[in-house]
Design a protein around this motif. Structure first.
Motif, mmCIF file in Angstrom:
data_model
loop_
_atom_site.group_PDB
_atom_site.id
_atom_site.type_symbol
_atom_site.label_atom_id
_atom_site.label_comp_id
_atom_site.label_asym_id
_atom_site.label_seq_id
_atom_site.Cartn_x
_atom_site.Cartn_y
_atom_site.Cartn_z
ATOM 1 N N PHE A 90 15.664 -67.720 80.388
ATOM 2 C CA PHE A 90 14.257 -68.029 80.160
ATOM 3 C C PHE A 90 14.170 -69.159 79.139
ATOM 4 N N PRO A 91 13.437 -70.255 79.449
ATOM 5 C CA PRO A 91 13.340 -71.382 78.520
ATOM 6 C C PRO A 91 12.531 -71.033 77.276
ATOM 7 N N VAL A 92 13.148 -71.176 76.131
ATOM 8 C CA VAL A 92 12.507 -70.824 74.868
ATOM 9 C C VAL A 92 11.334 -71.752 74.554
ATOM 10 N N ALA A 93 11.432 -73.011 74.995
ATOM 11 C CA ALA A 93 10.451 -74.023 74.597
ATOM 12 C C ALA A 93 9.066 -73.805 75.197
ATOM 13 N N LYS A 94 8.979 -73.089 76.318
ATOM 14 C CA LYS A 94 7.674 -72.909 76.952
ATOM 15 C C LYS A 94 6.775 -72.029 76.083
ATOM 16 N N GLN A 95 5.520 -72.487 75.905
ATOM 17 C CA GLN A 95 4.578 -71.774 75.064
ATOM 18 C C GLN A 95 3.235 -71.653 75.765
ATOM 19 N N GLY A 96 2.405 -70.725 75.258
ATOM 20 C CA GLY A 96 1.029 -70.615 75.721
ATOM 21 C C GLY A 96 0.919 -70.277 77.196
ATOM 22 N N LEU A 97 -0.010 -70.980 77.885
ATOM 23 C CA LEU A 97 -0.282 -70.717 79.293
ATOM 24 C C LEU A 97 0.936 -71.003 80.161
ATOM 25 N N LYS A 98 1.686 -72.075 79.841
ATOM 26 C CA LYS A 98 2.880 -72.411 80.626
ATOM 27 C C LYS A 98 3.922 -71.297 80.538
ATOM 28 N N ARG A 99 4.023 -70.692 79.360
ATOM 29 C CA ARG A 99 4.964 -69.586 79.193
ATOM 30 C C ARG A 99 4.544 -68.390 80.043
ATOM 31 N N LEU A 100 3.241 -68.108 80.055
ATOM 32 C CA LEU A 100 2.728 -66.998 80.848
ATOM 33 C C LEU A 100 2.937 -67.246 82.336
ATOM 34 N N GLN A 101 2.638 -68.472 82.793
ATOM 35 C CA GLN A 101 2.813 -68.816 84.203
ATOM 36 C C GLN A 101 4.281 -68.681 84.608
ATOM 37 N N TYR A 102 5.160 -69.174 83.758
ATOM 38 C CA TYR A 102 6.585 -69.083 84.057
ATOM 39 C C TYR A 102 7.029 -67.622 84.093
ATOM 40 N N ALA A 103 6.514 -66.816 83.161
ATOM 41 C CA ALA A 103 6.891 -65.405 83.090
ATOM 42 C C ALA A 103 6.485 -64.658 84.363
ATOM 43 N N VAL A 104 5.274 -64.954 84.863
ATOM 44 C CA VAL A 104 4.796 -64.306 86.090
ATOM 45 C C VAL A 104 5.694 -64.693 87.268
ATOM 46 N N LYS A 105 6.014 -65.988 87.359
ATOM 47 C CA LYS A 105 6.875 -66.479 88.438
ATOM 48 C C LYS A 105 8.276 -65.881 88.327
ATOM 49 N N TRP A 106 8.778 -65.833 87.114
ATOM 50 C CA TRP A 106 10.114 -65.291 86.867
ATOM 51 C C TRP A 106 10.165 -63.813 87.249
ATOM 52 N N PHE A 107 9.157 -63.047 86.840
ATOM 53 C CA PHE A 107 9.132 -61.611 87.100
ATOM 54 C C PHE A 107 9.006 -61.324 88.597
ATOM 55 N N THR A 108 8.223 -62.148 89.293
ATOM 56 C CA THR A 108 8.063 -61.970 90.743
ATOM 57 C C THR A 108 9.398 -62.145 91.453
ATOM 58 N N LYS A 109 10.140 -63.179 91.078
ATOM 59 C CA LYS A 109 11.457 -63.401 91.684
ATOM 60 C C LYS A 109 12.417 -62.270 91.355
ATOM 61 N N LEU A 110 12.292 -61.740 90.140
ATOM 62 C CA LEU A 110 13.156 -60.635 89.751
ATOM 63 C C LEU A 110 12.899 -59.413 90.631
ATOM 64 N N LEU A 111 11.625 -59.176 90.939
ATOM 65 C CA LEU A 111 11.257 -58.013 91.742
ATOM 66 C C LEU A 111 11.804 -58.088 93.169
ATOM 67 N N ILE A 112 11.920 -59.310 93.691
ATOM 68 C CA ILE A 112 12.378 -59.433 95.079
ATOM 69 C C ILE A 112 13.902 -59.605 95.180
ATOM 70 N N THR A 113 14.596 -59.617 94.035
ATOM 71 C CA THR A 113 16.050 -59.763 94.063
ATOM 72 C C THR A 113 16.747 -58.611 94.798
ATOM 73 N N PRO A 114 16.291 -57.348 94.668
ATOM 74 C CA PRO A 114 16.939 -56.273 95.443
ATOM 75 C C PRO A 114 16.914 -56.528 96.954
ATOM 76 N N TYR A 115 15.853 -57.171 97.445
ATOM 77 C CA TYR A 115 15.798 -57.516 98.869
ATOM 78 C C TYR A 115 16.910 -58.509 99.208
ATOM 79 N N ALA A 116 17.102 -59.507 98.340
ATOM 80 C CA ALA A 116 18.182 -60.482 98.550
ATOM 81 C C ALA A 116 19.535 -59.779 98.535
ATOM 82 N N TYR A 117 19.676 -58.808 97.639
ATOM 83 C CA TYR A 117 20.926 -58.025 97.565
ATOM 84 C C TYR A 117 21.215 -57.351 98.908
#
Length: 394
Positions: free
Chosen positions: A67-94
């Motif tokens: 996770f990029p430390v430099a992201k702050q504010g709204l960009k950090r939140l947007q990245y977190a949502v995108k990151w978490f969504t991909k994490l949730l679908i990783t078991p399907y890829a497995y």
């Protein structure tokens, strides 16, 4: 040998991907490896290249744990949502990959970079040999942190890898204290296959000295340090016929900071922002010197590629860069953040062009003999073969 290679990104110009693809090309041609390459996006130049080579390409969405430390504010939140969504679908890829492994009879897993854990999951669940290629420090070079902490990575490296490849001694020194079985660890520098032609014609009849700094525009890469050194070269040493080319995407806060310095110090005629450059060979063919001002370069592919293109390389004496350049023999080293010394080295090189050219030739010979002979790819092939044969007999 059927091998599943897991990539963290789908662009070939990414240094880690280019290095891995070079290895795959060698293994496919010389070791009878049949590559199955997994990408986390649907489009990208690495995907296009893999398909051109008739490799098996698998496109799946899966998560990363960096996770990029430099992201702050709204960009950090947007990245977190995108990151978490991909994490949730990783078991399907497995599950999809587990099916692919069974159907195709894949014998070995290979994870490129520390940023994705999918290979470790598969290795643990399916009991397959797994090679993990570690190419980055993390926080120190890319300003990334692992969401689950570095202890989780160390645990996976110990439990779910059969061989660990580090791209430099500096990278090894960070991770090795946390690895129980040190016999499975290897330091293998990247192979670099791009050797130019007519390399040293540029040193004849010089009317302008061209400098190049290449890489993502971010603080850790030191573009501002290079610009400040150039400012000293021009204003304190009176050298006007010099131009710095900055190759990297023109975006982000740091780019704006560097651009502001250039404008405020009247350097617009001496600094050119090239943006993203897809064919670095062309721009390097016109350069005399290359600057590597990174605070923590894990390996420094740009250093070796610069040498192989006939450039005189000047680098900060840190991490991987300090391992690649032998001061006054194959290039020059300076102390990180010492812009005055960097400027004085540039001036010294300009005032002694014959010696600079000679060292550039030595740098080329060193890089060609050490990194352009596929030694790393050959060694990795041997490691993979041993792991597969060992698994067959146990």
């Amino acid at each position: 040998m059927k091998v599943l290679f897991i990539f963290h990104d789908s662009e070939r110009n990414n240094g880690a991907n280019r290095s891995m693809m070079d290895i795959i090309d060698y293994l496919a041609k010389n070791n009878g490896v049949e590559p199955y390459i997994v990408f986390p996006q649907k489009h990208g130049s690495a995907i296009d290249y893999a398909r051109e080579q008739n490799y098996h390409v698998i496109l799946l969405r899966y998560g990363r744990w960096d996770f990029p430390v430099a992201k702050q504010g709204l960009k950090r939140l947007q990245y977190a949502v995108k990151w978490f969504t991909k994490l949730l679908i990783t078991p399907y890829a497995y599950l999809k990959l587990e099916t692919e492994i069974r159907k195709e009879g894949i014998q070995l897993l290979y994870t490129n970079t520390y940023t994705t854990f999918l290979g470790a999951w598969l290795s643990h669940g399916y009991k397959m040999p797994h090679v993990w290629h570690i190419r980055e420090f993390g926080r120190e070079d890319h300003n990334f942190k692992l969401v689950f902490g570095e202890k989780t990575l160390y645990r996976r490296l110990n439990r779910d890898s059969d061989a660990i490849v580090f791209i430099s001694n500096s990278i090894r020194d960070k991770y090795l204290p946390h690895i129980t079985d040190k016999e499975k660890c290897y330091v293998l520098y990247n192979d670099i296959n791009s050797v130019g032609s007519n390399l040293f014609d540029r040193w004849d009849n010089i009317s302008q000295i061209n400098l190049l700094i290449a890489g993502t525009l971010q603080e850790g890469k030191g573009q501002l340090e290079a610009v400040r050194a150039l400012d000293l070269v021009i204003k304190e040493y009176g050298i006007k016929n010099i131009r710095l080319y900055v190759a990297g995407k023109k975006q982000g806060r740091y780019y704006e900071e560097v651009l502001k310095y250039v404008d405020e110090h009247d350097l617009t005629n001496n600094v050119e922002f090239c943006g993203f450059v897809s064919e670095m060979e062309k721009i390097r063919s016109k350069m005399h010197m290359g600057l590597v001002c990174s605070a923590n370069e894990a390996f420094g592919r740009v250093t070796i590629e610069g040498m192989l293109s006939g450039m005189f390389m000047i680098g900060a004496n840190t991490a991987g860069t300090g391992e690649l350049i032998s001061d006054c023999k194959t290039g020059r080293l300076y102390t990180l953040h010492d812009e005055k010394t960097l400027a004085s080295i540039i001036v010294e090189c300009i005032n002694n062009i014959d010696e600079t050219r000679r060292i550039a030739i030595e740098g080329f010979s060193y890089a060609k003999d050490t990194y352009a002979n596929n030694k790393t790819s050959e060694r990795i092939g041997e490691i993979m073969q041993c792991l597969v044969e060992h698994r067959r007999t146990t």
